[in-house]
Design a protein around this motif. Structure first.
Motif, mmCIF file in Angstrom:
data_model
loop_
_atom_site.group_PDB
_atom_site.id
_atom_site.type_symbol
_atom_site.label_atom_id
_atom_site.label_comp_id
_atom_site.label_asym_id
_atom_site.label_seq_id
_atom_site.Cartn_x
_atom_site.Cartn_y
_atom_site.Cartn_z
ATOM 1 N N ARG A 80 0.814 -1.214 0.000
ATOM 2 C CA ARG A 80 0.000 0.000 0.000
ATOM 3 C C ARG A 80 0.849 1.265 0.000
ATOM 4 N NH1 ARG A 80 -2.465 0.949 4.379
ATOM 5 N NH2 ARG A 80 -1.585 -0.666 5.706
ATOM 6 N N ALA A 81 2.032 1.168 0.600
ATOM 7 C CA ALA A 81 2.863 2.365 0.753
ATOM 8 C C ALA A 81 3.322 2.939 -0.584
ATOM 9 C CB ALA A 81 4.075 2.055 1.625
ATOM 10 N N VAL A 82 3.540 2.078 -1.572
ATOM 11 C CA VAL A 82 4.079 2.577 -2.840
ATOM 12 C C VAL A 82 3.023 3.281 -3.688
ATOM 13 C CG1 VAL A 82 5.877 0.821 -2.909
ATOM 14 C CG2 VAL A 82 3.678 0.360 -4.017
ATOM 15 N N LEU A 83 1.737 3.135 -3.358
ATOM 16 C CA LEU A 83 0.684 3.775 -4.134
ATOM 17 C C LEU A 83 0.684 5.278 -3.872
ATOM 18 C CD1 LEU A 83 -2.186 1.190 -3.476
ATOM 19 C CD2 LEU A 83 -0.698 1.353 -5.489
ATOM 20 N N ASN A 84 0.848 6.077 -4.945
ATOM 21 C CA ASN A 84 0.861 7.547 -4.833
ATOM 22 C C ASN A 84 1.878 8.037 -3.799
ATOM 23 O OD1 ASN A 84 -1.118 7.829 -6.774
ATOM 24 N ND2 ASN A 84 -2.776 7.948 -5.299
ATOM 25 N N TRP A 85 3.032 7.388 -3.752
ATOM 26 C CA TRP A 85 3.996 7.690 -2.704
ATOM 27 C C TRP A 85 4.499 9.131 -2.769
ATOM 28 C CZ3 TRP A 85 4.897 6.477 1.892
ATOM 29 C CH2 TRP A 85 6.112 6.754 2.523
ATOM 30 N N ASP A 86 4.717 9.664 -3.959
ATOM 31 C CA ASP A 86 5.194 11.048 -4.074
ATOM 32 C C ASP A 86 4.197 12.023 -3.452
ATOM 33 O OD1 ASP A 86 7.509 10.260 -5.301
ATOM 34 O OD2 ASP A 86 6.815 10.689 -7.337
ATOM 35 N N ALA A 87 2.911 11.816 -3.726
ATOM 36 C CA ALA A 87 1.876 12.680 -3.146
ATOM 37 C C ALA A 87 1.843 12.527 -1.632
ATOM 38 C CB ALA A 87 0.510 12.348 -3.742
ATOM 39 N N LYS A 88 1.985 11.304 -1.141
ATOM 40 C CA LYS A 88 1.973 11.075 0.301
ATOM 41 C C LYS A 88 3.140 11.781 0.986
ATOM 42 C CE LYS A 88 -0.482 6.670 -0.017
ATOM 43 N NZ LYS A 88 -0.435 5.214 0.135
ATOM 44 N N LEU A 89 4.285 11.792 0.336
ATOM 45 C CA LEU A 89 5.437 12.490 0.911
ATOM 46 C C LEU A 89 5.185 13.991 1.006
ATOM 47 C CD1 LEU A 89 8.524 10.737 -0.750
ATOM 48 C CD2 LEU A 89 7.802 10.619 1.639
ATOM 49 N N ARG A 90 4.597 14.568 -0.031
ATOM 50 C CA ARG A 90 4.311 16.005 -0.005
ATOM 51 C C ARG A 90 3.280 16.334 1.071
ATOM 52 N NH1 ARG A 90 3.817 15.079 -5.555
ATOM 53 N NH2 ARG A 90 1.612 15.700 -5.559
ATOM 54 N N ALA A 94 3.880 18.715 4.522
ATOM 55 C CA ALA A 94 2.996 19.839 4.860
ATOM 56 C C ALA A 94 2.407 19.655 6.254
ATOM 57 C CB ALA A 94 1.886 19.958 3.823
ATOM 58 N N ALA A 95 2.061 18.426 6.605
ATOM 59 C CA ALA A 95 1.521 18.155 7.939
ATOM 60 C C ALA A 95 2.586 18.349 9.007
ATOM 61 C CB ALA A 95 0.968 16.732 7.991
ATOM 62 N N ASP A 241 -3.331 16.258 -2.378
ATOM 63 C CA ASP A 241 -2.528 16.717 -3.514
ATOM 64 C C ASP A 241 -3.404 17.434 -4.534
ATOM 65 O OD1 ASP A 241 -3.117 14.514 -5.834
ATOM 66 O OD2 ASP A 241 -3.048 13.552 -3.868
ATOM 67 N N ASP A 242 -2.762 18.165 -5.427
ATOM 68 C CA ASP A 242 -3.502 19.035 -6.348
ATOM 69 C C ASP A 242 -4.145 18.297 -7.514
ATOM 70 O OD1 ASP A 242 -1.223 18.464 -7.769
ATOM 71 O OD2 ASP A 242 -0.444 20.516 -7.760
ATOM 72 N N LEU A 261 -3.387 22.241 -0.593
ATOM 73 C CA LEU A 261 -3.019 21.410 -1.724
ATOM 74 C C LEU A 261 -1.496 21.387 -1.867
ATOM 75 C CD1 LEU A 261 -5.658 22.689 -4.297
ATOM 76 C CD2 LEU A 261 -5.777 20.592 -2.923
ATOM 77 N N VAL A 262 -0.948 20.217 -2.118
ATOM 78 C CA VAL A 262 0.504 20.090 -2.233
ATOM 79 C C VAL A 262 0.873 19.407 -3.550
ATOM 80 C CG1 VAL A 262 0.884 20.026 0.241
ATOM 81 C CG2 VAL A 262 0.464 17.890 -0.956
#
Length: 262
Positions: A80-90, A94-95, A241-242, A261-262
């Protein structure tokens, strides 16, 4: 098992995650097969398997290894972690920027909240309450955090405990923030989860915080899950994410929520 021409250059931690995933997927694997699959020597694989056995992730056998329950938890989370990982990092960064020194925070279990734990700077002297096992471990690694693991039943699918109604640790807690994830956010703007246990945990964490922050990448929106946890309107801040559709962005702002939005 397919071969990998670039695996020899992996960092050990990533190689070991791959090993666990392969062993869990097949139930067991031979050392020679693993070495061929990852493009490294059998000596390296044996060393990795010895390390993974010490952590409970696999059990070594003559000529290879078999999966364990702990290994299955790691593999499920990694998938599950690899799904949309770049967005999750952003979203996580921000959090993390919201957290101030000395604050008390509540952190949900999940892949995005684990990324949050990785993004938090050391030396903040914060207090963390979480039911995410790997989230707790990550915060504890900072060395200057007081970390409290919330009780419950260990999930067979995720690295977390699920509230069983017997842990009252949050009853007297007033945290500055509760950082919560979502199984999904449906078309009615309800935050949903896959089980009643997960919903109970999330509601209890939300009640104990002054401000509630939803961390959910755009893939989680307009998807219906099984059980309603709480309405989106109960959150103070939403970080996503945006790629979230403009119409959903407008609806969130219309609810008076601080959308980031990030």
């Amino acid at each position: 098992m397919g071969s990998s021409h670039y695996a020899g250059s992996m960092l050990p931690a990533e190689r070991r995650r791959r090993l666990v995933s392969i062993i869990v997927a097949h139930g067991s694997a031979l050392t020679a097969q693993l070495a061929s699959s990852l493009g490294v020597s059998e000596v390296t694989i044996r060393s990795d398997l010895a390390y993974l056995e010490r952590t409970g992730s696999v059990r070594r056998t003559h000529g290879g290894a078999v999966a364990t329950t702990q290994g299955e938890l790691i593999a499920n989370f990694a998938t599950r972690a690899v799904l949309n990982w770049d967005a999750k990092l952003r979203i996580a960064r921000a959090a993390a920027a919201l957290i101030r020194p000395g604050e008390a925070i509540i952190v949900d279990a999940g892949t995005t909240t684990y990324a949050l734990a990785q993004a938090v700077k050391p030396n903040l002297g914060i207090t963390v309450f979480t039911h995410g096992i790997n989230v707790a471990q990550q915060f504890a690694s900072l060395g200057d955090c007081d970390v409290f693991v919330l009780g419950g039943v260990l999930s067979s699918d995720n690295a977390e405990t699920i509230d069983d109604g017997h842990d009252h640790r949050l009853d007297d807690v007033v945290a500055h923030y509760a950082f919560l994830g979502a199984g999904a956010v449906d078309a009615d703007f309800d935050v949903t989860e896959a089980s009643f246990g997960l919903v109970t945990s999330k509601r209890n964490m939300a009640r104990a915080a002054r401000r509630k922050v939803l961390l959910a990448d755009s893939s989680k929106w307009s998807i219906r899950s099984h059980v309603k946890a709480m309405p989106l309107a109960s959150f103070d801040i939403v970080i996503t994410d945006d790629d979230l559709p403009k119409k959903d962005q407008s609806r969130i702002r219309d609810l008076g929520i601080d959308l980031r939005l990030v």
